[in-house]
Structures are given as C-alpha cells and as structure tokens.
Design a protein around this motif. Structure first.
Motif, PDB file in Angstrom:
ATOM      1  N   UNK A   1       0.254  -1.465   0.191  1.00 55.96           N
ATOM      2  CA  UNK A   1       0.042   0.154  -0.071  1.00 55.96           C
ATOM      3  C   UNK A   1       0.728   1.263  -0.055  1.00 55.96           C
ATOM      4  N   UNK A   2       2.244   1.184  -0.079  1.00 61.67           N
ATOM      5  CA  UNK A   2       2.850   2.605  -0.383  1.00 61.67           C
ATOM      6  C   UNK A   2       3.317   2.377  -1.615  1.00 61.67           C
ATOM      7  N   UNK A   3       4.200   3.609  -2.318  1.00 59.04           N
ATOM      8  CA  UNK A   3       4.750   3.136  -3.067  1.00 59.04           C
ATOM      9  C   UNK A   3       6.561   4.613  -2.811  1.00 59.04           C
ATOM     10  N   UNK A   4       7.631   4.179  -3.923  1.00 53.51           N
ATOM     11  CA  UNK A   4       8.210   4.950  -3.790  1.00 53.51           C
ATOM     12  C   UNK A   4       7.669   6.276  -4.444  1.00 53.51           C
ATOM     13  N   UNK A   5       7.000   6.753  -5.172  1.00 55.63           N
ATOM     14  CA  UNK A   5       6.789   8.003  -6.037  1.00 55.63           C
ATOM     15  C   UNK A   5       6.303   8.997  -4.848  1.00 55.63           C
ATOM     16  N   UNK A   6       6.924  10.004  -4.286  1.00 54.82           N
ATOM     17  CA  UNK A   6       7.461  11.375  -3.798  1.00 54.82           C
ATOM     18  C   UNK A   6       8.788  11.501  -3.413  1.00 54.82           C
ATOM     19  N   UNK A   7       9.447   9.805  -3.017  1.00 55.67           N
ATOM     20  CA  UNK A   7      10.699   9.158  -2.422  1.00 55.67           C
ATOM     21  C   UNK A   7      11.658   9.231  -3.041  1.00 55.67           C
ATOM     22  N   UNK A   8      11.985  10.343  -4.439  1.00 60.62           N
ATOM     23  CA  UNK A   8      12.464   9.856  -5.027  1.00 60.62           C
ATOM     24  C   UNK A   8      13.860   9.845  -4.993  1.00 60.62           C
ATOM     25  N   UNK A   9      14.188  10.902  -4.149  1.00 59.53           N
ATOM     26  CA  UNK A   9      15.323  11.434  -3.644  1.00 59.53           C
ATOM     27  C   UNK A   9      15.778  10.543  -2.497  1.00 59.53           C
ATOM     28  N   UNK A  10      14.911   9.496  -2.069  1.00 62.46           N
ATOM     29  CA  UNK A  10      15.597   8.802  -0.899  1.00 62.46           C
ATOM     30  C   UNK A  10      16.453   7.657  -1.598  1.00 62.46           C
ATOM     31  N   UNK A  11      16.890   7.120  -0.434  1.00 63.71           N
ATOM     32  CA  UNK A  11      18.216   5.378  -0.957  1.00 63.71           C
ATOM     33  C   UNK A  11      16.502   4.525  -1.486  1.00 63.71           C
ATOM     34  N   UNK A  12      17.097   3.708  -2.558  1.00 63.60           N
ATOM     35  CA  UNK A  12      16.875   2.965  -3.223  1.00 63.60           C
ATOM     36  C   UNK A  12      16.635   1.512  -1.761  1.00 63.60           C
ATOM     37  N   UNK A  13      15.748   1.271  -1.294  1.00 60.59           N
ATOM     38  CA  UNK A  13      15.500  -0.229  -0.419  1.00 60.59           C
ATOM     39  C   UNK A  13      15.003  -1.572  -1.006  1.00 60.59           C
ATOM     40  N   UNK A  14      15.579  -2.585   0.218  1.00 57.58           N
ATOM     41  CA  UNK A  14      14.620  -4.029  -0.708  1.00 57.58           C
ATOM     42  C   UNK A  14      15.518  -3.927  -1.489  1.00 57.58           C
ATOM     43  N   UNK A  15      17.163  -3.822  -1.419  1.00 59.04           N
ATOM     44  CA  UNK A  15      17.500  -4.369  -1.889  1.00 59.04           C
ATOM     45  C   UNK A  15      18.650  -5.185  -2.032  1.00 59.04           C
ATOM     46  N   UNK A  16      19.053  -6.275  -2.608  1.00 59.72           N
ATOM     47  CA  UNK A  16      20.196  -7.611  -2.051  1.00 59.72           C
ATOM     48  C   UNK A  16      21.455  -7.071  -2.593  1.00 59.72           C
ATOM     49  N   UNK A  17      22.250  -7.701  -2.000  1.00 60.06           N
ATOM     50  CA  UNK A  17      23.859  -7.058  -2.348  1.00 60.06           C
ATOM     51  C   UNK A  17      23.490  -8.113  -3.440  1.00 60.06           C
ATOM     52  N   UNK A  18      22.604  -9.030  -4.402  1.00 52.57           N
ATOM     53  CA  UNK A  18      23.016 -10.265  -5.544  1.00 52.57           C
ATOM     54  C   UNK A  18      21.633  -7.695  -6.885  1.00 52.57           C
ATOM     55  N   UNK A  19      21.312  -7.897  -5.733  1.00 53.54           N
ATOM     56  CA  UNK A  19      20.336  -6.649  -7.195  1.00 53.54           C
ATOM     57  C   UNK A  19      21.267  -5.996  -7.099  1.00 53.54           C
ATOM     58  N   UNK A  20      22.253  -5.417  -5.589  1.00 55.77           N
ATOM     59  CA  UNK A  20      23.305  -4.301  -6.104  1.00 55.77           C
ATOM     60  C   UNK A  20      24.169  -4.691  -7.332  1.00 55.77           C
ATOM     61  N   UNK A  21      24.739  -5.500  -7.428  1.00 54.02           N
ATOM     62  CA  UNK A  21      25.928  -6.476  -8.143  1.00 54.02           C
ATOM     63  C   UNK A  21      24.724  -6.036  -9.875  1.00 54.02           C
ATOM     64  N   UNK A  22      23.329  -6.895 -10.209  1.00 54.35           N
ATOM     65  CA  UNK A  22      23.330  -6.283 -11.602  1.00 54.35           C
ATOM     66  C   UNK A  22      22.946  -5.081 -11.356  1.00 54.35           C
ATOM     67  N   UNK A  23      23.262  -4.425 -10.822  1.00 55.98           N
ATOM     68  CA  UNK A  23      22.737  -2.620 -11.355  1.00 55.98           C
ATOM     69  C   UNK A  23      24.294  -2.188 -11.136  1.00 55.98           C
ATOM     70  N   UNK A  24      25.366  -2.851 -10.473  1.00 56.45           N
ATOM     71  CA  UNK A  24      26.837  -2.244 -10.990  1.00 56.45           C
ATOM     72  C   UNK A  24      27.116  -2.655 -12.554  1.00 56.45           C
ATOM     73  N   UNK A  25      26.843  -3.647 -12.729  1.00 55.97           N
ATOM     74  CA  UNK A  25      27.094  -4.204 -13.327  1.00 55.97           C
ATOM     75  C   UNK A  25      26.170  -3.898 -14.874  1.00 55.97           C
ATOM     76  N   UNK A  26      25.205  -3.326 -14.831  1.00 52.19           N
ATOM     77  CA  UNK A  26      24.634  -2.614 -15.650  1.00 52.19           C
ATOM     78  C   UNK A  26      25.215  -1.079 -16.351  1.00 52.19           C
TER      79      UNK A  26
END
Length: 324
Positions: free
Chosen positions: A148-173
C-alpha cells in the motif's frame, strides 16, 4: 552505549531471508554489462590514495562484529558515489532492463513494523528474535513500506529492499562496482583518521542538532522523530563529510563487495584488501534509521554488519565506486 553491551551483538539491523520456497521462475532478466554506464548520474567524490587506520579505535564496537584489531590499510585512489543510489536512479535501471529484484521474485521482504503499509493478509509473520521486523508480501523497492506504499514522492530517498545480488546487477549494468569494505571506511572517514563518525567524535544528536538519521526514543516501540524521519531521509539530508559524501552513517545500511568474516582484520593484506575469498554473508556498513545508542551502536565509521546476499529489507541500500 554502555560498556556492558560491547560483547553482546544485537540483531536488530537486518533480518536474513528465510524463504519458504524458491524465487518465482522467469521474472529475472540478464543485465548487459556496461549498458547503462551513461545513465548512472550520481555525483562522484574522489578519494585520494592514502594509508589510514581501519577498525574501532574507541573500543565501543561488538567483539563478534570483528572491528579489531585496528590496523593500517593502504588504498589506491578511487571515486565513489556522493550518495546512496536513489529510487530515481534505481527506477532508470529497472526501466532500461526490466530487472526484477529478489524481493519481487521471492514475493516478500522485511518491513519495520511502525512503517507498515499493507493489509493484514500480506503479513507473513515476524522475524525470529526480532519481532519489529515483519515479512510482508508485496514489499519491494517500489513499495518500501508494503504493497500500500509507493516510491513516488520519495525519488530522492535511497532505494531499499535491495539485496546484495540486486546491487551487483545494478553495478554490472552501470559499469560500476560495490566498494570494498576498506574503500567504504576510508571514504566515510573523509580523512579524519581514527574518528568515530564522518564529522569527528561528537554524538550525532548533540544539543538536539542532528547530524544523522538514527532512532530517537525507546527502541523499537517509540520513535520521537527528533531528526525528522521515522524511516529513510532524502540522500542529501544533514551535511556531507570532508570528501563530499552524504549520510554514510545512519539512514540505510550499504552493501560492500566483501564476504564477511569477523576474524579477517587480523590477517587482511596491508594494501587494497578485498575481503575473504569465500563466506556465507556479505558486509554491510553504516547503520540505518533503526540504530540507537542504547541498542545498536553501529552508526559509526568502523561498525560492521552482514547479511546473506539474497536478503532484503527496508533499511538497506548501496552506493557504488568507479572501476579502473
């Protein structure tokens, strides 16, 4: 934090994923290496080559976290993100790649109980030993407090619920990398060798003038929100350190590249240490909005924690470093 707590590690920081089943097949997508190099727009802070003293010089850490012995570390120069990767940054990555995080593929993630935004049927239960953490169906980076929540309105907040594997995927990209634990600590210190915090040694809430987003009040049931935030704060809140990094302590835990071993400091290389060759959990640094000096005193330059690479929660994100 009292001296009585030094050898009693607290587990409030980050519940490990105990998935009831395997991730949903077919949701993950491969990420093309370097495809988003030009889309990583986070400001860069140069960190000069240096030798600094890594570890807990104050003797206030938890013995089981392995913050000692304090030891000299020599690093080559590098560049690092001024802030944690934000929701807006992560949204560009998802839009460009169609990537689904592990919270999405498993179907749930950990949410702090006072921030819950979900129907009762979405609550799977409490984390063992830490009842303030709830397993919530539909919680992920785009729904940080639950479905029932959204990231919209929190664009400048840190992305959370990010696993180490997710962070690695972002880094690769993005053609980036997660910082080594030594790089992270050197960057957080901002040249203040041996100091407890990025700004020096003064408590972050001295005279009610807050320097970091941590817990105020009685943990985990009453947060007086004196610093202005129950959960995450925008990434450019408070003041940057001398290298230009914002909020390396408090706000959200940040993943590092290294495997975690509490005994590593006694045997780590003197130059550019990259962590143990293997392990079961990855290092997290910096503490989060849940840290409190009476319970979890890990909002310090030297503080360490860890979690399994597939775990995600509402107080963990990441920042990246440039690659040579």
């Amino acid at each position: 934090m009292s001296e009585d707590n030094v050898d009693q590690p607290k587990t409030c920081c980050a519940p490990a994923r105990e998935a009831p089943g395997a991730p949903v097949e077919g949701q993950r997508r491969e990420v093309a290496p370097g495809a988003g190099r030009d889309q990583h727009t986070v400001e860069q802070c140069p960190v000069p080559a240096q030798t600094f003293h890594m570890g807990d010089a104050d003797g206030v850490g938890y013995h089981a976290d392995g913050e000692t012995p304090v030891h000299p570390v020599t690093l080559d120069a590098f560049s690092i993100d001024a802030t944690s990767v934000t929701n807006a940054d992560f949204a560009r990555f998802v839009e460009a790649t169609g990537y689904a995080t592990e919270a999405e593929t498993f179907g749930f993630s950990a949410v702090f109980h006072l921030a819950l935004a979900a129907p009762q049927e979405a609550i799977m239960g409490q984390a063992a030993g830490t009842p303030w953490w709830l397993g919530v169906k539909g919680a992920d980076w785009a729904h940080p407090d639950g479905p029932d929540s959204t990231w919209e309105g929190r664009e400048d907040h840190p992305a959370v619920h990010i696993s180490w594997n997710d962070a690695q995927a972002y880094c690769q990209w993005a053609g980036r990398a997660l910082p080594t634990e030594a790089q992270w600590e050197a960057a957080s210190r901002g040249g203040l060798d041996g100091k407890r915090y990025p700004w020096g040694s003064r408590f972050p809430g001295e005279k009610k003038q807050w320097r970091a987003n941590i817990w105020q009040g009685r943990f985990p049931v009453d947060n007086t929100v004196e610093d202005g935030f129950l959960t995450t704060a925008p990434v450019r809140t408070f003041e940057p350190n001398a290298y230009g990094l914002w909020q390396t302590v408090g706000n959200v835990w940040e993943w590092c590249a290294d495997w975690f071993d509490p005994r590593y400091y006694a045997q780590s290389p003197a130059a550019n240490p990259a962590g143990p060759e293997q392990g079961q959990a990855r290092v997290m640094r910096g503490g989060s909005f849940l840290c409190h000096d009476s319970y979890c005193n890990r909002y310090r330059n030297a503080a360490r924690s860890s979690n399994t690479p597939d775990s995600s929660m509402s107080n963990a994100g990441f920042r990246t470093v440039g690659t040579a």
